[in-house]
Structures are given as C-alpha cells and as structure tokens.
Enzyme design. Structure first.
Site, PDB file in Angstrom:
ATOM      1  N   SER A 108       0.852  -1.184   0.000  1.00 33.90           N
ATOM      2  CA  SER A 108       0.000   0.000   0.000  1.00 33.90           C
ATOM      3  C   SER A 108       0.887   1.232   0.000  1.00 33.90           C
ATOM      4  CB  SER A 108      -0.908   0.002   1.235  1.00 33.90           C
ATOM      5  OG  SER A 108      -1.720   1.154   1.260  1.00 33.90           O
ATOM      6  N   HIS A 112       2.302  12.201  -0.671  1.00 33.79           N
ATOM      7  CA  HIS A 112       1.903  13.608  -0.613  1.00 33.79           C
ATOM      8  C   HIS A 112       3.142  14.442  -0.943  1.00 33.79           C
ATOM      9  CE1 HIS A 112      -1.983  12.600   1.111  1.00 33.79           C
ATOM     10  NE2 HIS A 112      -1.368  11.805   1.977  1.00 33.79           N
ATOM     11  N   HIS A 122      -2.072   7.336  -4.924  1.00 28.57           N
ATOM     12  CA  HIS A 122      -2.297   6.148  -4.101  1.00 28.57           C
ATOM     13  C   HIS A 122      -2.196   4.920  -4.991  1.00 28.57           C
ATOM     14  CE1 HIS A 122      -5.458   3.041  -3.312  1.00 28.57           C
ATOM     15  NE2 HIS A 122      -4.770   2.913  -2.198  1.00 28.57           N
ATOM     16  N   ASN A 124      -2.281   0.364  -4.448  1.00 28.85           N
ATOM     17  CA  ASN A 124      -2.121  -0.844  -3.644  1.00 28.85           C
ATOM     18  C   ASN A 124      -2.469  -2.058  -4.488  1.00 28.85           C
ATOM     19  OD1 ASN A 124      -4.870  -2.185  -2.693  1.00 28.85           O
ATOM     20  ND2 ASN A 124      -5.192   0.024  -2.754  1.00 28.85           N
ATOM     21  N   THR A 125      -1.838  -3.163  -4.165  1.00 28.25           N
ATOM     22  CA  THR A 125      -2.201  -4.458  -4.721  1.00 28.25           C
ATOM     23  C   THR A 125      -2.122  -5.476  -3.587  1.00 28.25           C
ATOM     24  OG1 THR A 125       0.086  -4.902  -5.417  1.00 28.25           O
ATOM     25  CG2 THR A 125      -1.409  -3.974  -7.067  1.00 28.25           C
ATOM     26  N   ARG A 126      -2.971  -6.491  -3.635  1.00 26.64           N
ATOM     27  CA  ARG A 126      -3.037  -7.423  -2.518  1.00 26.64           C
ATOM     28  C   ARG A 126      -3.639  -8.755  -2.954  1.00 26.64           C
ATOM     29  NH1 ARG A 126      -6.753  -3.548  -2.340  1.00 26.64           N
ATOM     30  NH2 ARG A 126      -8.948  -4.162  -2.417  1.00 26.64           N
ATOM     31  N   HIS A 156      -3.751   7.660 -16.932  1.00 23.01           N
ATOM     32  CA  HIS A 156      -4.781   6.724 -17.384  1.00 23.01           C
ATOM     33  C   HIS A 156      -4.302   5.893 -18.574  1.00 23.01           C
ATOM     34  CE1 HIS A 156      -8.402   7.431 -14.963  1.00 23.01           C
ATOM     35  NE2 HIS A 156      -7.924   8.643 -14.782  1.00 23.01           N
ATOM     36  N   HIS A 186     -20.469  12.832   1.025  1.00 14.00           N
ATOM     37  CA  HIS A 186     -20.903  14.031   1.739  1.00 14.00           C
ATOM     38  C   HIS A 186     -20.387  15.312   1.081  1.00 14.00           C
ATOM     39  CE1 HIS A 186     -16.992  13.123   3.737  1.00 14.00           C
ATOM     40  NE2 HIS A 186     -16.882  14.437   3.821  1.00 14.00           N
ATOM     41  N   GLY A 269      -6.462  -5.492  13.946  1.00 14.63           N
ATOM     42  CA  GLY A 269      -5.394  -5.336  14.920  1.00 14.63           C
ATOM     43  C   GLY A 269      -4.040  -5.004  14.354  1.00 14.63           C
TER      44      GLY A 269
END
Length: 286
Positions: A108, A112, A122, A124-126, A156, A186, A269
C-alpha cells in the site's frame, strides 16, 4: 498457518515491488535540487495486536520532492474479528460465515508531495485468502490539487496499457469502479481524477489473476514518476499551497470515513500507525 506456494510467491512479489518503488523514490530525491537533504525512508517493522504476521512500514518525511510518502508491505494471518468477519460474509465470501480464518499480503502506497503542482497518488495491490476463497484486489488513483489534463491522460493511458493484455474490458470496468469507489458522498465529488480499482478478482485462474495484479503494480512507476519529476520544479505560490492543503482535507475525510482498507486494518489489529500512514502531514478545512 501453513504457507502454500501461491501465497509465498504473492507475498514475495509484493515485497519486491515495495523495494523497487522505495529505491526509485529515493533516486528521485537525489535528482531533485534544493537546500534540504535528499529524503530517505525510515523503515519500521510492524506487528499485529492479535494472531500472526506483520510487515514493513517505510515512511519518508520532509524530502525535496515528497513531503510525506509511505510504502507499506504486509503479510498477515489469523482469525478475523467479528465485525470484519460479518462484513466479508455480507459481501458473499464463501464460507466466511462459518470459518473466520484468513491470510493476506499486499503493498500500500500513498504519496503527498512538496510542490502543490505535483499530484498526490495512491496505489495498492493485494491477495486475500480464506478457507473458502482467494482473490486479488488493488489499483491506483491520481489526486492532484491542481490538475494538468496531460498528466491525467498519461496516468490513465499507462494503466489502460497495463490492463489491455489481461482483459478487453478490464480498464473500462475498473476505471468505472474507481470513479464509484473513490467518491466522497458528503462532498458530492471524487477525491481525485481517478484511475482503476478492482476487488474480489477470482477468475478461477490464479496465475492469470496474479499476472494482472503484477501488471498493475508494475505500471505504477511509469504512470506516476514522470509526473512527479515534471512538476517538482514548477514554481508555486502561497495560494497554490493553500489549495493543496484544502484538497488534502478531502483526502483525509475519505480515508477516515469511507476507505475499506483503513477499516479492515484497524479491525484486524494491525499497527495503527501503518494503517493511518495514508493521512497527509498537513491539511486544512475551510
């Protein structure tokens, strides 16, 4: 938990990608000019409060190019907490209602930037495993506070090229998914200019799905590094910095309120400093 060859291969590849990216970012710091010393990653082992596994948290602060960037790798296993188990069961993960064991590994990254003209990013791969299923997920999205259309197009286009050999509809599907996922309800707006996002990828062919996930991870540096290098020398004003800090507020709101990975990390955790690595060092709200 017994390690299978597939899980070992995936975990090793995610860690190698972490090593490649941190080396490239430190090399970019070396190429940048400035009075400040070139930034370097501080590497900290991470552990989980419960069960097994851990990872590596790598954070650079106050560099010439990066104001704060984190590149984390993890390999964790154990038993899901009840809330996380219920969430996965609600998503339809096979067997999760009866057996909460899991294994997961991934990388991940959130960056900035010092220069407001350089986009935050950003990636991430998992891979995730439960007794009833396995799947891959991840993606990358660009978050400029001052958008340059040519930068957006390059990002892109690079992701489109990475997707093309693996599925004729992958880029269009996963771009649309990113637009939906990285939306701030929001605020009624996206947090950036999009990218790709995918989850629960299990075509039945582990090797094909892992190859696609490697392609996504491998496309990150070609997609992002030229933008960072191009914009790190752009002159900027106090007004530009103010725009950057306000935009970072949007990023913080999204990650704290909506991001699935943030919730999963805290509920299972994992080290909270590693989970919250994505938050910007400074932000403001109007």
């Amino acid at each position: 938990m017994e390690m299978t060859p597939e899980r070992a291969e995936a975990a090793a590849w995610f860690r190698a990608l972490r090593d490649r990216i941190t080396a490239a970012f430190e090399a970019l710091e070396d190429r940048a000019s400035g009075a400040a010393p070139a930034g370097r990653f501080v590497v900290t082992p991470t552990t989980r409060a419960n069960d097994g596994g851990g990872g590596i948290m790598s954070v650079m602060r106050g560099g010439r190019v990066f104001e704060k960037v984190g590149v984390n790798w993890s390999e964790v296993h154990g038993v899901l907490a009840p809330r996380a188990q219920a969430a996965m069961a609600a998503r339809g993960v096979p067997g999760m209602a009866d057996d909460p064991r899991f294994w997961a590994s991934g990388i991940s990254l959130v960056a900035h930037m010092q220069n407001p003209h350089a986009p935050a990013v950003h990636m991430n791969t998992r891979m995730f495993w439960t007794p009833g299923a396995w799947w891959f997920g991840g993606g990358a999205d660009l978050n400029p506070c001052i958008e340059y259309p040519e930068d957006t197009a390059h990002f892109h286009d690079t992701l489109r090229s990475a997707c093309a050999p693996h599925g004729v509809d992958y880029y269009d599907r996963f771009r649309a998914w990113a637009d939906e996922y990285f939306f701030i309800p929001h605020r009624g707006r996206a947090r950036g200019v999009g990218g790709i996002f995918y989850d629960d990828l299990n075509s039945g062919d582990w090797h094909a799905d892992f190859a696609f996930t490697r392609a996504v991870g491998g496309a990150f540096l070609p997609a992002f590094l030229p933008l960072a290098e191009r914009r790190m020398i752009t002159p900027w004003s106090d007004a530009d910095r103010d725009t950057q800090l306000v935009h970072r507020g949007l990023y913080a709101e999204y990650n704290l309120v909506y991001d699935r990975g943030t919730r999963f990390g805290l509920e299972t955790g994992h080290d909270p400093d590693a989970v919250l690595m994505s938050l910007p060092p400074l932000a403001k709200w109007i």
